[in-house]
Design a protein around this motif. Structure first.
Motif, PDB file in Angstrom:
ATOM      1  N   UNK A   1      -3.003 -48.124 -66.280  1.00  0.00           N
ATOM      2  CA  UNK A   1      -3.269 -48.900 -64.904  1.00  0.00           C
ATOM      3  C   UNK A   1      -4.416 -48.020 -64.290  1.00  0.00           C
ATOM      4  N   UNK A   2      -5.143 -48.838 -63.380  1.00  0.00           N
ATOM      5  CA  UNK A   2      -6.182 -48.402 -62.638  1.00  0.00           C
ATOM      6  C   UNK A   2      -5.933 -48.409 -61.244  1.00  0.00           C
ATOM      7  N   UNK A   3      -5.668 -47.363 -60.195  1.00  0.00           N
ATOM      8  CA  UNK A   3      -5.360 -47.337 -58.928  1.00  0.00           C
ATOM      9  C   UNK A   3      -6.378 -46.443 -58.395  1.00  0.00           C
ATOM     10  N   UNK A   4      -7.355 -47.141 -57.607  1.00  0.00           N
ATOM     11  CA  UNK A   4      -8.684 -46.539 -57.091  1.00  0.00           C
ATOM     12  C   UNK A   4      -8.405 -45.225 -56.482  1.00  0.00           C
ATOM     13  N   UNK A   5      -9.315 -44.289 -57.099  1.00  0.00           N
ATOM     14  CA  UNK A   5     -10.060 -44.182 -57.958  1.00  0.00           C
ATOM     15  C   UNK A   5      -9.695 -43.454 -59.113  1.00  0.00           C
ATOM     16  N   UNK A   6      -8.628 -43.799 -59.666  1.00  0.00           N
ATOM     17  CA  UNK A   6      -8.002 -42.859 -61.003  1.00  0.00           C
ATOM     18  C   UNK A   6      -7.242 -44.181 -61.744  1.00  0.00           C
ATOM     19  N   UNK A   7      -7.838 -43.557 -63.173  1.00  0.00           N
ATOM     20  CA  UNK A   7      -6.967 -44.264 -64.300  1.00  0.00           C
ATOM     21  C   UNK A   7      -5.420 -43.487 -64.322  1.00  0.00           C
ATOM     22  N   UNK A   8      -4.270 -44.166 -64.549  1.00  0.00           N
ATOM     23  CA  UNK A   8      -3.015 -43.662 -64.592  1.00  0.00           C
ATOM     24  C   UNK A   8      -2.685 -43.663 -66.178  1.00  0.00           C
ATOM     25  N   UNK A   9      -2.612 -42.831 -66.912  1.00  0.00           N
ATOM     26  CA  UNK A   9      -2.335 -42.683 -68.374  1.00  0.00           C
ATOM     27  C   UNK A   9      -1.197 -42.064 -68.687  1.00  0.00           C
ATOM     28  N   UNK A  10       0.106 -42.711 -68.457  1.00  0.00           N
ATOM     29  CA  UNK A  10       1.462 -42.074 -68.979  1.00  0.00           C
ATOM     30  C   UNK A  10       1.335 -41.639 -70.393  1.00  0.00           C
ATOM     31  N   UNK A  11       2.250 -40.758 -70.520  1.00  0.00           N
ATOM     32  CA  UNK A  11       2.602 -40.196 -71.891  1.00  0.00           C
ATOM     33  C   UNK A  11       3.494 -41.612 -72.654  1.00  0.00           C
ATOM     34  N   UNK A  12       3.395 -41.663 -73.707  1.00  0.00           N
ATOM     35  CA  UNK A  12       3.884 -42.856 -74.361  1.00  0.00           C
ATOM     36  C   UNK A  12       5.401 -42.918 -74.161  1.00  0.00           C
ATOM     37  N   UNK A  13       6.045 -41.952 -74.098  1.00  0.00           N
ATOM     38  CA  UNK A  13       7.447 -41.981 -73.874  1.00  0.00           C
ATOM     39  C   UNK A  13       7.870 -42.328 -72.459  1.00  0.00           C
ATOM     40  N   UNK A  14       6.831 -42.357 -71.697  1.00  0.00           N
ATOM     41  CA  UNK A  14       7.318 -42.738 -70.199  1.00  0.00           C
ATOM     42  C   UNK A  14       6.864 -44.186 -69.658  1.00  0.00           C
ATOM     43  N   UNK A  15       5.982 -44.814 -70.821  1.00  0.00           N
ATOM     44  CA  UNK A  15       5.135 -45.992 -70.353  1.00  0.00           C
ATOM     45  C   UNK A  15       6.093 -47.027 -69.701  1.00  0.00           C
ATOM     46  N   UNK A  16       7.317 -47.062 -69.982  1.00  0.00           N
ATOM     47  CA  UNK A  16       8.181 -48.267 -69.337  1.00  0.00           C
ATOM     48  C   UNK A  16       9.053 -47.769 -68.121  1.00  0.00           C
ATOM     49  N   UNK A  17       8.777 -46.493 -67.580  1.00  0.00           N
ATOM     50  CA  UNK A  17       9.510 -46.218 -66.613  1.00  0.00           C
ATOM     51  C   UNK A  17       8.931 -46.629 -65.220  1.00  0.00           C
ATOM     52  N   UNK A  18       9.693 -46.685 -64.341  1.00  0.00           N
ATOM     53  CA  UNK A  18       9.219 -47.263 -62.889  1.00  0.00           C
ATOM     54  C   UNK A  18       8.252 -46.388 -62.367  1.00  0.00           C
ATOM     55  N   UNK A  19       8.199 -45.073 -62.352  1.00  0.00           N
ATOM     56  CA  UNK A  19       7.008 -44.255 -61.923  1.00  0.00           C
ATOM     57  C   UNK A  19       6.793 -43.067 -62.702  1.00  0.00           C
ATOM     58  N   UNK A  20       5.877 -42.474 -62.940  1.00  0.00           N
ATOM     59  CA  UNK A  20       5.542 -41.441 -63.404  1.00  0.00           C
ATOM     60  C   UNK A  20       4.776 -40.476 -62.803  1.00  0.00           C
ATOM     61  N   UNK A  21       4.448 -40.536 -61.411  1.00  0.00           N
ATOM     62  CA  UNK A  21       3.718 -39.763 -60.779  1.00  0.00           C
ATOM     63  C   UNK A  21       4.169 -39.477 -59.474  1.00  0.00           C
ATOM     64  N   UNK A  22       4.006 -38.482 -58.998  1.00  0.00           N
ATOM     65  CA  UNK A  22       4.427 -38.073 -57.367  1.00  0.00           C
ATOM     66  C   UNK A  22       3.201 -37.181 -56.618  1.00  0.00           C
TER      67      UNK A  22
END
Length: 264
Positions: A1-22
């Motif tokens: 996913x692109x959230x300006x100005x960064x690409x968010x690139x979750x680890x594969x095991x986390x890709x379906x989680x609600x959020x992977x960033x803080x």
């Protein structure tokens, strides 16, 4: 996913989680400010609940995790802090304190009976609730403190909500926040258990938040300021003194997620 100005690139095991960033706070001057709009009247006259996940290495002597305060303290005002602290009025250090006062007079201070693990690798889930007569603190799914609450006047000046700071020069939080929520109702033990055991901030049937900030996943950065959107309401947050490096690839139940820099 692109959230300006960064690409968010979750680890594969986390890709379906609600959020992977803080969002990460430096304990010096970082914080998120939320202009409360409709939250102000809720603070004054209704019951409410505040929920969030956090981790901290504790910068001391106290850290304010969440506050509803007024910068100039001109009466009538109402202040509320959720904090980790070792000030003189708390006998057990490294506890969580849910403190309220009006016009400089303390109304009630409720503290957890035991210390908590203050490690930047340990996430904690906290919920505080208030009615017109009671207060509660839930830590990691357990009700650890209950007490009485003194009713307050219902008219106040407009005030701010701050995540990661209070109205003090040394009350900033050093650590991370995720999944911050505000409810206009009192969460029950069963509500808290359901949310905590779910591992994610899924809405409890019949109990929906007034405001919900993921604190990372949906945030955007422009002109040196983070905008932290309110996913269910209109109370967006904005950062102060934070940089693009302050969105990090870790969140409750998720780690090792990547972020891009200098890419379009």
């Amino acid at each position: 996913a692109y959230k300006d100005p960064q690409w968010l690139i979750p680890s594969n095991e986390n890709k379906d989680k609600v959020s992977n960033y803080s969002m990460e706070f430096d304990g010096v001057n970082d914080y998120i400010e939320i202009l409360p709009n409709g939250l102000g009247s809720i603070y004054a006259i209704q019951e409410y609940s505040i929920e969030f996940w956090f981790r901290t290495s504790f910068n001391g002597p106290y850290e304010v995790l969440w506050s509803y305060d007024y910068t100039t303290h001109v009466p009538p005002y109402y202040a509320q802090h959720i904090r980790i602290n070792t000030p003189s009025d708390i006998t057990v250090p490294n506890t969580i304190d849910f403190y309220t006062n009006t016009n400089g007079t303390a109304l009630s201070a409720l503290s957890t009976p035991n210390t908590i693990s203050l490690s930047n690798s340990t996430w904690h889930h906290i919920v505080v609730t208030k009615t017109l007569t009671t207060k509660d603190i839930y830590l990691d799914g357990i009700n650890v403190a209950s007490g009485s609450y003194v009713s307050t006047p219902t008219t106040y000046y407009a005030q701010e909500v701050w995540v990661g700071r209070g109205n003090f020069s040394n009350g900033y939080t050093k650590g991370n926040f995720g999944f911050v929520k505000f409810y206009d109702s009192r969460l029950t033990q069963q509500n808290v258990t359901d949310i905590y055991n779910g591992g994610m901030p899924t809405d409890v049937p019949g109990v929906n938040p007034v405001s919900y900030w993921k604190m990372g996943e949906d945030s955007t950065f422009s002109g040196g300021v983070w905008t932290v959107p309110d996913a269910v309401g209109s109370n967006d947050g904005t950062s102060a003194n934070m940089t693009i490096e302050d969105r990090v690839g870790t969140a409750p139940s998720s780690s090792n997620n990547a972020l891009s820099f200098n890419m379009d």
